[in-house]
Design a protein around this motif. Structure first.
Motif, short mmCIF file in Angstrom:
data_model
loop_
_atom_site.label_atom_id
_atom_site.label_comp_id
_atom_site.label_asym_id
_atom_site.label_seq_id
_atom_site.Cartn_x
_atom_site.Cartn_y
_atom_site.Cartn_z
N ASP A 111 -7.25 77.58 -62.08
CA ASP A 111 -7.17 76.56 -63.13
C ASP A 111 -8.03 75.35 -62.78
N GLY A 112 -9.01 75.04 -63.66
CA GLY A 112 -9.82 73.84 -63.52
C GLY A 112 -11.06 74.04 -62.68
N LEU A 113 -12.15 73.48 -63.13
CA LEU A 113 -13.42 73.58 -62.43
C LEU A 113 -13.51 72.43 -61.42
N THR A 114 -13.06 72.71 -60.21
CA THR A 114 -13.05 71.71 -59.14
C THR A 114 -13.72 72.29 -57.91
N VAL A 115 -13.95 71.44 -56.94
CA VAL A 115 -14.51 71.92 -55.68
C VAL A 115 -13.57 72.94 -55.04
N ASP A 116 -12.26 72.67 -55.09
CA ASP A 116 -11.29 73.58 -54.48
C ASP A 116 -11.26 74.94 -55.17
N THR A 117 -11.29 74.96 -56.51
CA THR A 117 -11.25 76.25 -57.20
C THR A 117 -12.56 77.01 -57.01
N MET A 118 -13.68 76.29 -56.99
CA MET A 118 -14.97 76.95 -56.74
C MET A 118 -14.97 77.56 -55.33
N ARG A 119 -14.47 76.81 -54.36
CA ARG A 119 -14.41 77.31 -52.98
C ARG A 119 -13.51 78.55 -52.91
N ALA A 120 -12.35 78.47 -53.55
CA ALA A 120 -11.42 79.60 -53.54
C ALA A 120 -12.04 80.83 -54.20
N ALA A 121 -12.70 80.63 -55.33
CA ALA A 121 -13.34 81.74 -56.04
C ALA A 121 -14.42 82.39 -55.17
N HIS A 122 -15.24 81.57 -54.54
CA HIS A 122 -16.29 82.10 -53.68
C HIS A 122 -15.69 82.87 -52.50
N GLU A 123 -14.64 82.34 -51.90
CA GLU A 123 -14.01 83.03 -50.78
C GLU A 123 -13.46 84.39 -51.22
N LEU A 124 -12.86 84.44 -52.39
CA LEU A 124 -12.33 85.71 -52.89
C LEU A 124 -13.44 86.72 -53.11
N VAL A 125 -14.50 86.31 -53.78
CA VAL A 125 -15.60 87.23 -54.09
C VAL A 125 -16.32 87.65 -52.81
N GLU A 126 -16.56 86.69 -51.92
CA GLU A 126 -17.26 87.00 -50.68
C GLU A 126 -16.46 87.92 -49.76
N SER A 127 -15.14 87.98 -49.94
CA SER A 127 -14.31 88.87 -49.12
C SER A 127 -14.60 90.34 -49.44
N ARG A 128 -15.18 90.59 -50.61
CA ARG A 128 -15.49 91.94 -51.08
C ARG A 128 -14.23 92.80 -51.16
N ARG A 129 -13.08 92.17 -51.35
CA ARG A 129 -11.81 92.89 -51.42
C ARG A 129 -11.14 92.70 -52.78
N THR A 130 -11.75 91.95 -53.68
CA THR A 130 -11.12 91.72 -54.97
C THR A 130 -11.27 92.93 -55.86
N ILE A 131 -10.30 93.13 -56.70
CA ILE A 131 -10.36 94.15 -57.73
C ILE A 131 -10.28 93.41 -59.06
N GLY A 132 -11.22 93.64 -59.94
CA GLY A 132 -11.24 92.93 -61.21
C GLY A 132 -12.00 91.62 -61.09
N LYS A 133 -11.87 90.80 -62.10
CA LYS A 133 -12.63 89.55 -62.20
C LYS A 133 -11.84 88.37 -61.65
N VAL A 134 -12.57 87.45 -61.06
CA VAL A 134 -12.02 86.15 -60.67
C VAL A 134 -12.54 85.16 -61.70
N VAL A 135 -11.63 84.46 -62.38
CA VAL A 135 -12.00 83.57 -63.47
C VAL A 135 -11.54 82.16 -63.16
N ILE A 136 -12.40 81.20 -63.48
CA ILE A 136 -12.03 79.80 -63.39
C ILE A 136 -11.96 79.27 -64.83
N THR A 137 -10.79 78.79 -65.22
CA THR A 137 -10.65 78.23 -66.57
C THR A 137 -11.09 76.78 -66.55
N VAL A 138 -11.69 76.35 -67.64
CA VAL A 138 -12.17 74.97 -67.76
C VAL A 138 -11.39 74.27 -68.84
#
Length: 131
Positions: free
Chosen positions: A104-131
């Motif tokens: 929830d929310g386009l912030t530095v923390d959510t961007m960092r969390a999203a990048h960490e999830l995607v870079e882990s290469r372990r996610t299934i499905g989409k990671v979405v940040i709501t604005v």
């Protein structure tokens, strides 16, 4: 997920398939890392099998594919004129992305969390940040 066998694409895919009782497959849909994975992809495909790839933007050694008479099907979304219109018509309320994580929310923390999830290469499905 609708799959008979789920494998970890970061590990030994042929070994995982053999352990599940699957020696070869007819088709591989590769959406990422095709050029780097072409050797094991060719290994698991049956002769005259099919590789469908959507990420080919550079050199690809087709030697392993040719050795087994495999077919390569390459597609680049939006490579055809009108592709966007066709996709919009096909997905008009019928196709939904598989969203597993919503931040929830386009912030530095959510961007960092999203990048960490995607870079882990372990996610299934989409990671979405709501604005």
């Amino acid at each position: 997920m609708g799959a008979d066998v789920v494998v970890d694409h970061t590990g030994d895919v042929p070994g995982q398939l053999r352990a599940a009782g699957v020696d070869q497959v007819d088709l591989v849909l590769s959406t990422s890392g095709t050029a780097a994975n072409v050797d094991w992809i060719a290994e698991i495909l049956r002769p005259f099998g099919h590789l469908a790839a959507v990420d080919l933007d550079g050199a690809l050694d087709v030697g392993p594919l040719a050795a087994k008479s495999l077919s390569l099907h390459a597609e680049n979304v939006f490579s055809r004129i009108g592709q966007g219109r066709i996709l919009a018509e096909l997905g008009a309320g019928r196709l939904r992305p598989i969203t597993t994580t919503v931040l929830d929310g386009l912030t530095v923390d959510t961007m960092r969390a999203a990048h960490e999830l995607v870079e882990s290469r372990r996610t299934i499905g989409k990671v979405v940040i709501t604005v």
